[in-house]
Design an enzyme around this catalytic site. Structure first.
Site, PDB file in Angstrom:
ATOM      1  N   ARG A 160       8.476   9.745  -5.559  1.00 10.01           N
ATOM      2  CA  ARG A 160       8.262   9.239  -4.484  1.00 10.01           C
ATOM      3  C   ARG A 160       6.682   8.357  -4.411  1.00 10.01           C
ATOM      4  NH1 ARG A 160       3.961  11.190  -4.705  1.00 10.01           N
ATOM      5  NH2 ARG A 160       3.370  10.483  -2.667  1.00 10.01           N
ATOM      6  N   GLY A 161       6.110   7.776  -3.311  1.00 10.22           N
ATOM      7  CA  GLY A 161       4.885   7.139  -3.800  1.00 10.22           C
ATOM      8  C   GLY A 161       5.434   5.603  -3.947  1.00 10.22           C
ATOM      9  N   ALA A 162       4.866   4.663  -3.457  1.00 13.24           N
ATOM     10  CA  ALA A 162       5.223   3.312  -3.396  1.00 13.24           C
ATOM     11  C   ALA A 162       5.706   2.523  -4.614  1.00 13.24           C
ATOM     12  CB  ALA A 162       4.350   2.358  -2.592  1.00 13.24           C
TER      13      ALA A 162
ATOM     14  N   ASP B 188       1.919   1.732   1.358  1.00 17.09           N
ATOM     15  CA  ASP B 188       3.494   1.256   1.283  1.00 17.09           C
ATOM     16  C   ASP B 188       3.769   0.096   1.504  1.00 17.09           C
ATOM     17  OD1 ASP B 188       3.178   4.744   2.003  1.00 17.09           O
ATOM     18  OD2 ASP B 188       4.962   4.359   0.709  1.00 17.09           O
TER      19      ASP B 188
ATOM     20  N   ARG C 132      15.100   3.838   1.015  1.00 20.78           N
ATOM     21  CA  ARG C 132      13.816   3.945   1.818  1.00 20.78           C
ATOM     22  C   ARG C 132      13.533   2.628   2.176  1.00 20.78           C
ATOM     23  NH1 ARG C 132       9.543   8.144  -0.332  1.00 20.78           N
ATOM     24  NH2 ARG C 132       9.603   8.419   1.906  1.00 20.78           N
TER      25      ARG C 132
ATOM     26  N   ASN D 237       1.029   3.322   5.700  1.00 23.32           N
ATOM     27  CA  ASN D 237       0.917   4.474   4.654  1.00 23.32           C
ATOM     28  C   ASN D 237       1.560   5.678   5.403  1.00 23.32           C
ATOM     29  OD1 ASN D 237      -0.019   5.530   2.060  1.00 23.32           O
ATOM     30  ND2 ASN D 237      -1.738   6.506   3.116  1.00 23.32           N
ATOM     31  N   LYS D 238       1.266   6.767   4.726  1.00 24.69           N
ATOM     32  CA  LYS D 238       1.730   8.152   5.034  1.00 24.69           C
ATOM     33  C   LYS D 238       1.520   8.569   6.570  1.00 24.69           C
ATOM     34  CE  LYS D 238       4.220  10.093   3.579  1.00 24.69           C
ATOM     35  NZ  LYS D 238       5.707  10.095   4.031  1.00 24.69           N
TER      36      LYS D 238
ATOM     37  N   GLN E 140       2.777  16.596   0.602  1.00 27.24           N
ATOM     38  CA  GLN E 140       2.357  15.536  -0.567  1.00 27.24           C
ATOM     39  C   GLN E 140       0.945  16.229  -0.951  1.00 27.24           C
ATOM     40  OE1 GLN E 140       4.147  14.382   2.031  1.00 27.24           O
ATOM     41  NE2 GLN E 140       5.478  12.646   1.312  1.00 27.24           N
TER      42      GLN E 140
HETATM   43  O1  MRU Z   1       7.016   9.490   1.470  1.00 21.57           O
HETATM   44  P1  MRU Z   1       6.181   9.194   0.476  1.00 21.57           P
HETATM   45  O2  MRU Z   1       5.714  10.528  -0.497  1.00 21.57           O
HETATM   46  O3  MRU Z   1       6.858   8.420  -0.537  1.00 21.57           O
HETATM   47  O4  MRU Z   1       4.679   8.422   0.990  1.00 21.57           O
HETATM   48  C1  MRU Z   1       3.759   8.112   0.041  1.00 21.57           C
HETATM   49  C2  MRU Z   1       2.562   7.514   0.676  1.00 21.57           C
HETATM   50  O5  MRU Z   1       2.611   7.289   1.952  1.00 21.57           O
HETATM   51  C3  MRU Z   1       1.643   6.936  -0.456  1.00 21.57           C
HETATM   52  O6  MRU Z   1       0.434   7.205   0.236  1.00 21.57           O
HETATM   53  C4  MRU Z   1       1.934   5.571  -0.644  1.00 21.57           C
HETATM   54  O7  MRU Z   1       3.142   5.339  -1.133  1.00 21.57           O
HETATM   55  C5  MRU Z   1       0.756   4.988  -1.938  1.00 21.57           C
HETATM   56  S1  MRU Z   1       1.053   5.769  -3.546  1.00 21.57           S
HETATM   57  C6  MRU Z   1       0.379   4.922  -4.597  1.00 21.57           C
END
Ligand code: MRU
Length: 341
Positions: A45-47, A236, A88, A246-247, A195
């Site tokens: 996970r993470g963009a 994201d 996603r 973002n999250k 996370q």
């Molecule tokens: O749902 P996730 O864990 O994929 O969400 C991730 C985030 O919101 C991160 O902050 C974002 O992707 C930046 S990662 C460098």
């Protein structure tokens, strides 16, 4: 640190982030369906990491196609891309990587299919390497905002685990540390998937960076006490006007930061900017399984059965709350980000 993702002997190996921090185990993808599952189930996970996984998934899917005819090959590859693209919706890096792989395939159409299959693996690995480099450059650009002795609040995980390595928000923190600055990090736990508690706390401890874990509702308390000097988060998807998805909960942190006069920064590579959308209103927000809220990791139930639940995974922070967006091309006022195109 253990690699987040790698192409290894014909398989895509992901560090299983659903098991961290208790177990360091791997999820081996042998088909593109496995890669799609890995993305959907948050094993990766993470963009930026999602983008790299998507590229490797396309390369893996390409190996599964059995034809010598380019048109048939490309038709099948599009099916692979559509499947991976359905995992996603919010992180634009997923679609950015898929498009890059498709365009790369088209630009190699004169080659024999067997050769195209090989160069697609190279291209996916190039996306991984470029991401690591972008994070390091971003780190060097962003470290100017961190002073010796600062305490930084971050949310979710925007670290090595969320990228090819090094991280975006945590990359800036790593770079400041490498410059010899004494810094401390406050990590929001980041309900509902935790996370911050599971991944950011683990990753920073592995790297010897001082980290304090707080629950999501404590940020305002510590800001008011003067214990936080700045906030840095990842992204994201960034719209042309500088609005940032973002999250979930990032927006609340940004508003709190403004109230307390604390600068709020976003660190993200160019692959996270969606130049096609004018503002954050156009960013699709993923709605996830209610069980993430009603249960802790699908195990312990913490809410009444059948209670109505909403579980948006992201929110949008308007550009006006953001002091600067840190990219591999330098640092920009959010309203200038659209010009990077
Ligand atoms: O749902 P996730 O864990 O994929 O969400 C991730 C985030 O919101 C991160 O902050 C974002 O992707 C930046 S990662 C460098």
């Amino acid at each position: 640190m253990v690699p987040t993702i790698e192409w290894k002997d014909g398989i895509v190996r992901m560090l299983d982030q659903t098991r961290l921090p208790l177990e360091v185990t791997f999820f081996d993808c042998r088909t593109y369906h496995d890669v799609a599952k890995g993305i959907k189930d948050l094993i990766i996970r993470g963009a930026p990491a999602i983008g790299i996984a998507a590229a490797m998934g396309v390369a893996l899917g390409a190996q599964e196609i059995n034809t010598k005819n380019f048109k048939n090959f490309y038709d099948e590859l599009e099916k692979v891309c559509n499947h991976i693209g359905s995992t996603r919706p919010t992180a634009v890096n997923l679609f950015w990587a898929i498009n890059r792989m498709k365009e790369f395939t088209l630009s190699n159409k004169e080659k024999p299919i067997i050769e195209i299959k090989k160069v697609l693996i190279d291209e996916a690995n190039r996306i991984l390497q470029e991401d690591i480099e972008a994070c390091k450059t971003m780190g060097r650009h962003g470290a100017q905002f961190i002073k010796d002795g600062d305490t930084i609040l971050t949310r979710c995980n925007a670290g090595a685990l969320a990228t090819g390595g090094y991280g975006t928000a945590l990359g800036v923190i790593r770079a400041a540390k490498e410059e010899g600055k004494e810094i401390k990090v406050f990590a929001d736990e980041t309900r509902p998937v935790l996370q911050g508690a599971r991944l950011t706390a683990w990753e920073l401890m592995e790297d010897g960076i001082a980290v304090t874990l707080i629950t999501d509702n404590m940020a305002g308390y510590f800001m008011k006490k003067g214990m936080i000097n700045l906030c840095i988060v990842g992204a994201d998807r960034i719209a042309r006007n500088g609005d940032v998805a973002n999250k979930i909960g990032t927006y609340s942190v940004a508003v709190l930061a403004r109230e307390h006069g604390i600068p709020f920064y976003v660190a993200a590579p160019l692959s996270t900017i969606d130049f096609n959308i004018p503002s954050g209103e156009h960013i699709p927000i993923e709605e996830r399984n209610p069980a993430e809220v009603s249960h802790i990791f699908g195990k312990t139930q913490i809410a009444p059965s059948k209670v109505r639940i909403l579980n948006p995974a992201f929110d949008v922070t308007p550009a006006r709350y953001i002091a600067a967006i840190i990219t591999e091309k330098g640092c920009f006022k959010p309203e200038d980000i659209g010009r990077l195109k």
